[in-house]
Design a protein around this motif. Structure first.
Motif, PDB file in Angstrom:
ATOM      1  N   ARG A   1       0.128   5.178  -5.539  1.00 26.08           N
ATOM      2  CA  ARG A   1      -1.157   4.440  -5.902  1.00 26.08           C
ATOM      3  C   ARG A   1      -1.630   4.729  -7.429  1.00 26.08           C
ATOM      4  N   VAL A   2      -1.216   5.892  -7.947  1.00 21.67           N
ATOM      5  CA  VAL A   2      -1.967   6.150  -9.348  1.00 21.67           C
ATOM      6  C   VAL A   2      -1.138   5.499 -10.127  1.00 21.67           C
ATOM      7  N   TYR A   3       0.118   5.807 -10.206  1.00 24.90           N
ATOM      8  CA  TYR A   3       1.293   5.474 -11.338  1.00 24.90           C
ATOM      9  C   TYR A   3       1.465   3.982 -11.024  1.00 24.90           C
ATOM     10  N   GLY A   4       1.723   3.469 -10.003  1.00 23.80           N
ATOM     11  CA  GLY A   4       2.318   2.150  -9.606  1.00 23.80           C
ATOM     12  C   GLY A   4       1.227   1.252  -9.360  1.00 23.80           C
ATOM     13  N   GLU A   5       0.132   1.671  -9.057  1.00 26.32           N
ATOM     14  CA  GLU A   5      -1.164   0.576  -8.578  1.00 26.32           C
ATOM     15  C   GLU A   5      -0.714  -0.204  -7.577  1.00 26.32           C
ATOM     16  N   GLU A   6       0.004   0.507  -6.465  1.00 21.13           N
ATOM     17  CA  GLU A   6       0.675  -0.001  -5.439  1.00 21.13           C
ATOM     18  C   GLU A   6      -0.355   0.073  -4.107  1.00 21.13           C
ATOM     19  N   LYS A   7      -0.739  -1.322  -3.835  1.00 26.59           N
ATOM     20  CA  LYS A   7      -1.736  -1.477  -2.598  1.00 26.59           C
ATOM     21  C   LYS A   7      -1.187  -1.086  -1.416  1.00 26.59           C
ATOM     22  N   PHE A   8      -0.037  -0.881  -1.378  1.00 30.10           N
ATOM     23  CA  PHE A   8       0.598  -0.399   0.240  1.00 30.10           C
ATOM     24  C   PHE A   8       1.323   0.957   0.180  1.00 30.10           C
ATOM     25  N   ALA A   9       0.798   1.678  -0.983  1.00 27.80           N
ATOM     26  CA  ALA A   9       1.113   3.133  -0.918  1.00 27.80           C
ATOM     27  C   ALA A   9       1.351   3.852  -0.001  1.00 27.80           C
ATOM     28  N   GLY A  10       0.197   3.822   1.118  1.00 23.96           N
ATOM     29  CA  GLY A  10       0.399   4.655   2.235  1.00 23.96           C
ATOM     30  C   GLY A  10       1.403   4.423   3.170  1.00 23.96           C
ATOM     31  N   ARG A  11       1.634   3.024   3.480  1.00 23.48           N
ATOM     32  CA  ARG A  11       2.797   2.574   4.061  1.00 23.48           C
ATOM     33  C   ARG A  11       3.999   2.989   3.680  1.00 23.48           C
ATOM     34  N   ILE A  12       4.385   2.755   2.423  1.00 20.12           N
ATOM     35  CA  ILE A  12       5.470   3.196   1.777  1.00 20.12           C
ATOM     36  C   ILE A  12       5.678   4.849   2.024  1.00 20.12           C
ATOM     37  N   ALA A  13       4.806   5.486   1.374  1.00 20.19           N
ATOM     38  CA  ALA A  13       4.846   6.935   1.505  1.00 20.19           C
ATOM     39  C   ALA A  13       5.267   7.298   2.923  1.00 20.19           C
ATOM     40  N   ALA A  14       4.525   6.907   3.836  1.00 18.73           N
ATOM     41  CA  ALA A  14       4.904   7.246   5.340  1.00 18.73           C
ATOM     42  C   ALA A  14       6.325   7.057   5.690  1.00 18.73           C
ATOM     43  N   ALA A  15       6.823   5.558   5.140  1.00 15.70           N
ATOM     44  CA  ALA A  15       8.015   5.398   5.515  1.00 15.70           C
ATOM     45  C   ALA A  15       9.064   6.229   5.043  1.00 15.70           C
ATOM     46  N   ILE A  16       8.932   6.662   3.790  1.00 12.58           N
ATOM     47  CA  ILE A  16       9.768   7.460   2.967  1.00 12.58           C
ATOM     48  C   ILE A  16       9.741   8.911   3.790  1.00 12.58           C
ATOM     49  N   VAL A  17       8.641   9.482   4.027  1.00 16.84           N
ATOM     50  CA  VAL A  17       8.802  10.787   5.020  1.00 16.84           C
ATOM     51  C   VAL A  17       9.526  10.426   6.377  1.00 16.84           C
ATOM     52  N   ARG A  18       9.315   9.333   7.025  1.00 19.45           N
ATOM     53  CA  ARG A  18       9.972   9.329   8.218  1.00 19.45           C
ATOM     54  C   ARG A  18      11.518   9.101   7.765  1.00 19.45           C
ATOM     55  N   ARG A  19      11.980   8.401   7.176  1.00 18.93           N
ATOM     56  CA  ARG A  19      13.342   8.138   6.573  1.00 18.93           C
ATOM     57  C   ARG A  19      13.851   9.587   6.319  1.00 18.93           C
ATOM     58  N   ARG A  20      13.279  10.380   5.570  1.00 19.56           N
ATOM     59  CA  ARG A  20      13.979  11.578   4.973  1.00 19.56           C
ATOM     60  C   ARG A  20      14.039  12.536   6.113  1.00 19.56           C
ATOM     61  N   ALA A  21      13.453  12.401   6.998  1.00 19.93           N
ATOM     62  CA  ALA A  21      13.489  13.429   8.332  1.00 19.93           C
ATOM     63  C   ALA A  21      14.762  13.233   8.990  1.00 19.93           C
ATOM     64  N   THR A  22      15.390  11.826   8.841  1.00 19.21           N
ATOM     65  CA  THR A  22      16.769  11.777   9.445  1.00 19.21           C
ATOM     66  C   THR A  22      17.857  12.003   8.538  1.00 19.21           C
ATOM     67  N   ALA A  23      17.730  11.352   7.194  1.00 12.58           N
ATOM     68  CA  ALA A  23      18.883  11.204   6.164  1.00 12.58           C
ATOM     69  C   ALA A  23      18.138  11.171   4.908  1.00 12.58           C
ATOM     70  N   PRO A  24      18.588  12.181   3.756  1.00 16.17           N
ATOM     71  CA  PRO A  24      17.839  12.135   2.506  1.00 16.17           C
ATOM     72  C   PRO A  24      18.196  10.507   1.821  1.00 16.17           C
ATOM     73  N   LEU A  25      16.907  10.393   0.917  1.00 11.73           N
ATOM     74  CA  LEU A  25      17.167   9.152   0.297  1.00 11.73           C
ATOM     75  C   LEU A  25      17.876   9.464  -1.149  1.00 11.73           C
TER      76      LEU A  25
END
Length: 338
Positions: A161-185
């Motif tokens: 949100r701060v460094y990318g001024e990304e409006k969908f930061a919450g969705r993307i962050a949550a998806a990253i956390v879900r993904r890394r629970a099964t396999a590293p990015l």
């Protein structure tokens, strides 16, 4: 990447305008300029060609950039000095290489360099699949993959949100956390796919690649770019001799805002507005040389697509900085000379 490839890839942004602004200060015998973001040396080469008495000190944290720039600038042996460090040590560099501890010009061309962006193996580009690295100095620090593996969801959301001024930061962050629970990015392509899947379809149709803001945010976080810039700007001004000039090219609003703040502070009185007489110690110490932020014209953008987002600001030092406005002398890291 060969030396010829490096020279061809690096087309300096607004190089003529930068040199015009610097010329009154650096076109003189014994003048020293610091190119605080050397990259592949395009701006420095142009300055050395135009100003035959100029000595340029080039700063970069990336050893590969210093290697390529050094080869490119070999014809100017004796007039160019490379220094491996981050540019928040610019005052140290000026003290060592300047005249009486000061320089006549400072040039900062901020953001990621052509070398880093065009080398797929560095992981800066969302257009090519590569390891998620993004470090400007690959010999130290935490890579983007390590950051994505260890930061909690709230921190990831803040970065996007701060460094990318990304409006969908919450969705993307949550998806990253879900993904890394099964396999590293570990790959840029994997991150691009996560971003695409978590941005509404309507938002994908405008504004270019939807991963652009996420990649910008991670790059800034991995390299501590804004923190380094905020330390570097006041120190760059202190590195300038009286009548010296600073020119800064920014490529996103966060950088430009930091530059604008520091230059504007120096160009206005620090005295309370209700004082009947302005004290000598509170007079401005900078003169702004641009009206707001200058942008590239259509011809420049056609010649060099990377000029599309540039914002250029410049100032001249007109007197020493008052003691009460001097930056703190602290140091968080040590530098290494190349």
């Amino acid at each position: 990447m060969s030396q010829a490839d490096a020279n061809a890839l690096h087309v300096p942004v607004l190089v003529g305008r930068c040199l015009d602004l610097l010329a009154p200060a650096v076109d003189a015998p014994g003048a020293v300029m610091i190119d605080a973001t050397l990259g592949m040396g395009g701006h420095t080469e142009a300055a050395l060609r135009r100003f035959p008495d100029l000595h340029v000190v080039g700063i970069d944290r990336d050893p590969r950039a210093l290697e390529l720039a050094g080869a490119r600038l070999a014809p100017f042996a004796g007039r160019f000095t490379p220094v491996r460090t981050t540019y928040d040590h610019i005052d140290d560099v000026a003290a060592e290489h300047g005249r009486d501890g000061h320089v006549q010009g400072v040039l900062m061309d901020l953001g990621v360099s052509s070398l880093q962006l065009d080398d797929a193996t560095r992981g800066f580009s969302y257009a090519q699949d590569a390891p998620l690295d993004m470090r400007m100095d690959q010999s130290s620090g935490v890579s983007a993959a390590e950051l994505l593996a260890t930061a909690d969801e709230a921190e990831l959301r803040r970065i996007l949100r701060v460094y990318g001024e990304e409006k969908f930061a919450g969705r993307i962050a949550a998806a990253i956390v879900r993904r890394r629970a099964t396999a590293p990015l570990e790959r840029t392509g994997e991150l691009v796919e996560i971003v695409r899947e978590n941005i509404p379809q309507a938002a994908r149709r405008t504004g270019g690649n939807p991963a652009k803001r996420t990649f910008q945010a991670l790059r800034i976080a991995v390299n501590g770019e804004l923190e380094v810039l905020e330390r570097a700007l006041p120190r760059a001004i202190e590195a300038l001799a009286v009548d010296g000039r600073i020119v800064v090219e920014s490529y996103h609003s966060l950088e430009d805002r930091a530059v604008k703040t520091v230059l504007a502070r120096g160009a206005r009185s620090s005295a309370p507005p209700d004082l009947p007489v302005e004290p000598e110690t509170h007079r401005p110490y900078l003169e702004l040389l641009t009206r707001g932020a200058e942008e590239a014209d259509d011809d420049e953008r056609a010649r060099n697509p990377r000029a599309a987002s540039v914002r250029l600001r410049a100032a001249r030092r007109i007197r020493p900085t008052p003691d009460h406005l001097l930056p703190p002398p602290d140091r968080s890291t040590r530098r290494n000379a190349a």
